[in-house]
Scaffold this active site. Structure first.
Site, PDB file in Angstrom:
ATOM      1  N   LYS A 112       0.850  -1.197   0.000  1.00  0.00           N
ATOM      2  CA  LYS A 112       0.000   0.000   0.000  1.00  0.00           C
ATOM      3  C   LYS A 112       0.882   1.242   0.000  1.00  0.00           C
ATOM      4  O   LYS A 112       1.930   1.273   0.642  1.00  0.00           O
ATOM      5  CB  LYS A 112      -0.917   0.005   1.224  1.00  0.00           C
ATOM      6  CG  LYS A 112      -2.051  -1.002   1.100  1.00  0.00           C
ATOM      7  CD  LYS A 112      -2.978  -0.954   2.288  1.00  0.00           C
ATOM      8  CE  LYS A 112      -3.696   0.340   2.475  1.00  0.00           C
ATOM      9  NZ  LYS A 112      -4.939   0.522   1.740  1.00  0.00           N
ATOM     10  N   SER A 113       0.422   2.291  -0.660  1.00  0.00           N
ATOM     11  CA  SER A 113       1.228   3.504  -0.795  1.00  0.00           C
ATOM     12  C   SER A 113       1.492   4.174   0.544  1.00  0.00           C
ATOM     13  O   SER A 113       2.538   4.797   0.734  1.00  0.00           O
ATOM     14  CB  SER A 113       0.574   4.479  -1.763  1.00  0.00           C
ATOM     15  OG  SER A 113      -0.675   4.905  -1.281  1.00  0.00           O
ATOM     16  N   GLU A 138       5.829 -10.225   3.825  1.00  0.00           N
ATOM     17  CA  GLU A 138       7.236  -9.895   4.041  1.00  0.00           C
ATOM     18  C   GLU A 138       7.406  -8.381   3.972  1.00  0.00           C
ATOM     19  O   GLU A 138       7.084  -7.783   2.947  1.00  0.00           O
ATOM     20  CB  GLU A 138       8.108 -10.568   2.974  1.00  0.00           C
ATOM     21  CG  GLU A 138       7.944 -12.074   2.892  1.00  0.00           C
ATOM     22  CD  GLU A 138       6.896 -12.542   1.900  1.00  0.00           C
ATOM     23  OE1 GLU A 138       6.370 -11.715   1.127  1.00  0.00           O
ATOM     24  OE2 GLU A 138       6.572 -13.740   1.908  1.00  0.00           O
ATOM     25  N   GLN A 157      -2.290  -4.817  -0.858  1.00  0.00           N
ATOM     26  CA  GLN A 157      -3.466  -4.995  -1.710  1.00  0.00           C
ATOM     27  C   GLN A 157      -3.292  -6.227  -2.585  1.00  0.00           C
ATOM     28  O   GLN A 157      -2.220  -6.451  -3.151  1.00  0.00           O
ATOM     29  CB  GLN A 157      -3.694  -3.780  -2.595  1.00  0.00           C
ATOM     30  CG  GLN A 157      -4.982  -3.916  -3.420  1.00  0.00           C
ATOM     31  CD  GLN A 157      -5.289  -2.686  -4.225  1.00  0.00           C
ATOM     32  OE1 GLN A 157      -4.661  -2.432  -5.244  1.00  0.00           O
ATOM     33  NE2 GLN A 157      -6.260  -1.920  -3.753  1.00  0.00           N
ATOM     34  N   GLN A 183      -1.443 -22.986   4.796  1.00  0.00           N
ATOM     35  CA  GLN A 183      -0.728 -22.393   5.928  1.00  0.00           C
ATOM     36  C   GLN A 183      -1.665 -21.511   6.752  1.00  0.00           C
ATOM     37  O   GLN A 183      -2.542 -20.844   6.200  1.00  0.00           O
ATOM     38  CB  GLN A 183       0.498 -21.622   5.459  1.00  0.00           C
ATOM     39  CG  GLN A 183       0.208 -20.397   4.629  1.00  0.00           C
ATOM     40  CD  GLN A 183       1.461 -19.799   3.998  1.00  0.00           C
ATOM     41  OE1 GLN A 183       2.458 -20.467   3.762  1.00  0.00           O
ATOM     42  NE2 GLN A 183       1.404 -18.508   3.726  1.00  0.00           N
TER      43      GLN A 183
END
Length: 191
Positions: A112-113, A138, A157, A183
């Site tokens: 995300k910005s 990550e 996103q 997972q």
């Protein structure tokens, strides 16, 4: 192949359980009216939230990061509403949302910005056709300052790309018994 809109995302989540829990719109405030980094359905994607589990890399034990022989001494576990990533360091987390990707869909994770503008980079990872689970996220702190990420708020996103009807993959992630299938927590490297 085409990118999918908010209408398609809502339909797939509500009718097929593609994203659970699912937020049909954008959430920008908590119950107390405080601003959040937004999460939920956007025009052409879904903004995922970070869970309260974090693994922050540290060199306290001088461990070597090796994807074939991963040493648990490479990180410390943190559970909480936020995580501080040291300067020029790295952390793992997971999404609150559990995904079930359809056979004819490839999903890409982008940062995300709001975080990118703070020097926090989310690694781009694909969710392959018929993969399911919580997404391990990550985060790289590229700055020389400590950086904070918030649990329960938007951090990345997901974009969904659907293949043409006559071009569905021959072998899905499930078909080949992918090592990260199903997972549920922050999942470390596997070989």
């Amino acid at each position: 192949m085409s990118i999918k809109s908010d209408r398609w995302i809502r339909k797939m989540a509500e009718e097929h359980g593609m994203i659970e829990p699912f937020e049909a719109g954008q959430v920008r405030f908590n119950e107390a009216g405080e601003k959040l980094v937004s999460y939920g359905t956007s025009s052409y994607g879904y903004d995922v939230r970070c869970a309260r589990e974090f693994k922050v890399f540290t060199n306290v034990h001088s461990a070597i990061v090796d994807p074939k022989n991963f040493d648990d001494k490479s990180f410390i576990d943190i559970v909480g509403d936020e995580c501080i990533i040291p300067p020029n360091s790295f952390a793992l987390a997971r999404t609150v949302e559990y995904f079930r990707i359809p056979r004819d869909v490839l999903t890409i994770c982008l940062g995300k910005s709001t975080y990118a503008r703070c020097g926090i980079i989310v690694n781009v990872t694909p969710l392959e056709p018929e993969w399911e689970g919580h997404v391990t996220l990550e985060f790289s702190n590229t700055t020389n300052l400590p950086a904070r990420i918030y649990a329960g708020e938007g951090v990345a996103q997901m974009l969904f790309f659907q293949s043409d009807a006559d071009d569905v993959c021959e072998t899905s992630y499930r078909d080949r018994g992918g090592k990260y299938q199903g997972q549920t927590g922050v999942t470390l490297p596997r070989t």
